[in-house]
Design an enzyme around this catalytic site. Structure first.
Site, PDB file in Angstrom:
ATOM      1  N   GLY A 270      -0.176   0.477  -9.645  1.00 10.69           N
ATOM      2  CA  GLY A 270       0.481   1.559  -8.892  1.00 10.69           C
ATOM      3  C   GLY A 270       1.736   2.037  -9.604  1.00 10.69           C
ATOM      4  O   GLY A 270       1.940   3.242  -9.822  1.00 10.69           O
ATOM      5  N   HIS A 271       2.594   1.075  -9.971  1.00 11.07           N
ATOM      6  CA  HIS A 271       3.816   1.434 -10.705  1.00 11.07           C
ATOM      7  C   HIS A 271       3.466   2.087 -12.045  1.00 11.07           C
ATOM      8  O   HIS A 271       4.081   3.077 -12.450  1.00 11.07           O
ATOM      9  CB  HIS A 271       4.643   0.185 -11.018  1.00 11.07           C
ATOM     10  CG  HIS A 271       5.108  -0.590  -9.834  1.00 11.07           C
ATOM     11  ND1 HIS A 271       4.616  -1.838  -9.525  1.00 11.07           N
ATOM     12  CD2 HIS A 271       6.047  -0.313  -8.887  1.00 11.07           C
ATOM     13  CE1 HIS A 271       5.228  -2.299  -8.447  1.00 11.07           C
ATOM     14  NE2 HIS A 271       6.102  -1.394  -8.039  1.00 11.07           N
TER      15      HIS A 271
ATOM     16  N   GLN B 241      18.758  -3.372   0.163  1.00  7.96           N
ATOM     17  CA  GLN B 241      17.673  -2.871   1.009  1.00  7.96           C
ATOM     18  C   GLN B 241      16.889  -4.006   1.667  1.00  7.96           C
ATOM     19  O   GLN B 241      15.892  -3.763   2.338  1.00  7.96           O
ATOM     20  CB  GLN B 241      16.746  -1.935   0.231  1.00  7.96           C
ATOM     21  CG  GLN B 241      15.926  -2.597  -0.846  1.00  7.96           C
ATOM     22  CD  GLN B 241      15.232  -1.563  -1.727  1.00  7.96           C
ATOM     23  OE1 GLN B 241      15.882  -0.858  -2.495  1.00  7.96           O
ATOM     24  NE2 GLN B 241      13.923  -1.456  -1.616  1.00  7.96           N
TER      25      GLN B 241
ATOM     26  N   GLN C  12       9.639   6.447   2.710  1.00  8.29           N
ATOM     27  CA  GLN C  12      10.661   6.428   1.654  1.00  8.29           C
ATOM     28  C   GLN C  12      10.669   7.757   0.895  1.00  8.29           C
ATOM     29  O   GLN C  12      11.730   8.312   0.583  1.00  8.29           O
ATOM     30  CB  GLN C  12      10.380   5.269   0.704  1.00  8.29           C
ATOM     31  CG  GLN C  12      11.230   5.263  -0.552  1.00  8.29           C
ATOM     32  CD  GLN C  12      10.996   4.015  -1.379  1.00  8.29           C
ATOM     33  OE1 GLN C  12      11.482   2.953  -1.054  1.00  8.29           O
ATOM     34  NE2 GLN C  12      10.232   4.145  -2.456  1.00  8.29           N
TER      35      GLN C  12
HETATM   36  P1  AMP Z   1       8.689  -0.878  -5.523  1.00 10.14           P
HETATM   37  O1  AMP Z   1       8.769  -1.609  -6.800  1.00 10.14           O
HETATM   38  O2  AMP Z   1       7.817  -1.520  -4.502  1.00 10.14           O
HETATM   39  O3  AMP Z   1      10.050  -0.489  -4.992  1.00 10.14           O
HETATM   40  O4  AMP Z   1       7.952   0.503  -5.840  1.00 10.14           O
HETATM   41  C1  AMP Z   1       8.430   1.353  -6.851  1.00 10.14           C
HETATM   42  C2  AMP Z   1       7.679   2.656  -6.799  1.00 10.14           C
HETATM   43  O5  AMP Z   1       6.284   2.411  -6.986  1.00 10.14           O
HETATM   44  C3  AMP Z   1       7.822   3.374  -5.454  1.00 10.14           C
HETATM   45  O6  AMP Z   1       7.927   4.767  -5.690  1.00 10.14           O
HETATM   46  C4  AMP Z   1       6.531   3.029  -4.765  1.00 10.14           C
HETATM   47  O7  AMP Z   1       6.129   3.980  -3.800  1.00 10.14           O
HETATM   48  C5  AMP Z   1       5.571   3.025  -5.941  1.00 10.14           C
HETATM   49  N1  AMP Z   1       4.362   2.253  -5.621  1.00 10.14           N
HETATM   50  C6  AMP Z   1       4.295   0.985  -5.151  1.00 10.14           C
HETATM   51  N2  AMP Z   1       3.009   0.640  -4.919  1.00 10.14           N
HETATM   52  C7  AMP Z   1       2.258   1.718  -5.232  1.00 10.14           C
HETATM   53  C8  AMP Z   1       0.844   1.997  -5.207  1.00 10.14           C
HETATM   54  N3  AMP Z   1      -0.040   1.096  -4.793  1.00 10.14           N
HETATM   55  N4  AMP Z   1       0.431   3.224  -5.609  1.00 10.14           N
HETATM   56  C9  AMP Z   1       1.323   4.162  -6.014  1.00 10.14           C
HETATM   57  N5  AMP Z   1       2.659   3.952  -6.070  1.00 10.14           N
HETATM   58  C10 AMP Z   1       3.119   2.755  -5.684  1.00 10.14           C
END
Ligand code: AMP
Length: 285
Positions: A36-37, A61, A153
């Site tokens: 995802g990232h 957070q 978010q």
């Molecule tokens: P985090 O590390 O959880 O703070 O996420 C960092 C970024 O990655 C944020 O913009 C999240 O929305 C995005 N993100 C996390 N998981 C996914 C996913 N499965 N698909 C797309 N983007 C994601």
């Protein structure tokens, strides 16, 4: 790929690029990177001349009882993945550089932060909005990429950028899922095999909501009941252990709706074991 350790280095590098009129994409993360990232990084690399990713587990957070201390940290693998995607630089700051002694200013998040996550994680979006605005200043990029996985978010950041005239373009990227539908999340690694199966209830509940709408259901409360029943399935053995919320709300304001007339979003937060999972789906009548 450059590794930036200080806010000063980070700002200087982005300005170097910007002075040459380059477009620069920012991808903020808390590390423990998954596909995802990496898809956000890939989109940014495709759209912008340079991409900078940040890896920072932002303490403000997390509430005191949440998983800050055990949040997964996998820096070497993260850097390797980002290098493969063609990211130009990674900013990995120390907490003291982001929050020096005496730090006391914060962003009052927009009204879209109040419901849903805002009810269950009261200080969460204040922490998110503050750190994201700081990152926008430390790394004055032209674009920033966020996942729809964290739908509320995304709404909070868009509203903040609009309300505070932040000169940056926010790009939303689709949720990346495992082949069986589970939304990828750094927290999925907390799930054991049995919990991993029950975690699929979130995806099933979003499917059930979408099917109900497809079959003509327009009553928001009825759709929410369908999601709840699907989440709980036949009790804790097959379903989730608890539901924080399973709501169908207006896709822009996140305000409750009675009838599905306009674009809405189904949003779920539920716990499987001690792991809190979120997921969502846009639903068009
Ligand atoms: P985090 O590390 O959880 O703070 O996420 C960092 C970024 O990655 C944020 O913009 C999240 O929305 C995005 N993100 C996390 N998981 C996914 C996913 N499965 N698909 C797309 N983007 C994601």
């Amino acid at each position: 790929m450059q590794i930036l350790r200080t806010t000063k280095q980070a700002t200087e590098l982005v300005w170097q690029w910007r002075r040459r009129d380059a477009s620069v994409g920012l991808v903020p993360t808390m590390g423990a990177l998954h596909e995802g990232h990496l898809s956000l990084a890939r989109t940014s690399v495709g759209q912008c001349d340079h991409t900078v990713t940040t890896i920072f587990v932002n303490p403000t957070q997390f509430a005191p009882h949440e998983d800050l201390s055990r949040y997964p940290r996998t820096l070497d693998a993260d850097l390797e993945g980002l290098r493969r995607e063609g990211v130009s630089a990674v900013f990995v700051p120390e907490s003291d550089d982001i929050y020096p002694p005496g730090f006391s200013t914060s962003v009052q998040p927009p009204s879209v932060a109040q419901s849903l996550e805002g009810e269950f994680r009261p200080a969460h979006f204040q922490g998110v909005a503050t750190v994201v605005l700081k990152l926008f200043h430390i790394l004055p990029t032209t674009h920033a990429f966020f996942g729809q996985k964290d739908y509320q978010q995304l709404c909070v950041i868009r509203a903040m950028v609009r309300d505070l005239n932040v000169p940056i373009e926010i790009v939303a990227c689709p949720t990346v899922r495992e082949t069986d539908g589970l939304a990828m999340s750094s927290r999925n690694r907390y799930l054991n095999a049995e919990q991993r199966i029950r975690a699929l209830r979130l995806f099933a509940a979003l499917d059930a909501a979408e099917h109900a709408v497809h079959d003509g259901q327009r009553d928001a409360a009825a759709i929410e009941r369908i999601m709840q029943a699907t989440l709980l399935a036949d009790g804790p053995e097959q379903g989730v252990d608890s539901i924080d919320y399973a709501k169908l709300v207006d896709a822009q304001t996140l305000q409750p709706i009675r009838q599905l007339d306009d674009r809405a979003v189904a949003l779920i937060a539920a716990k499987v074991g001690s792991t809190r999972l979120i997921d969502n789906r846009l639903i068009d009548p």
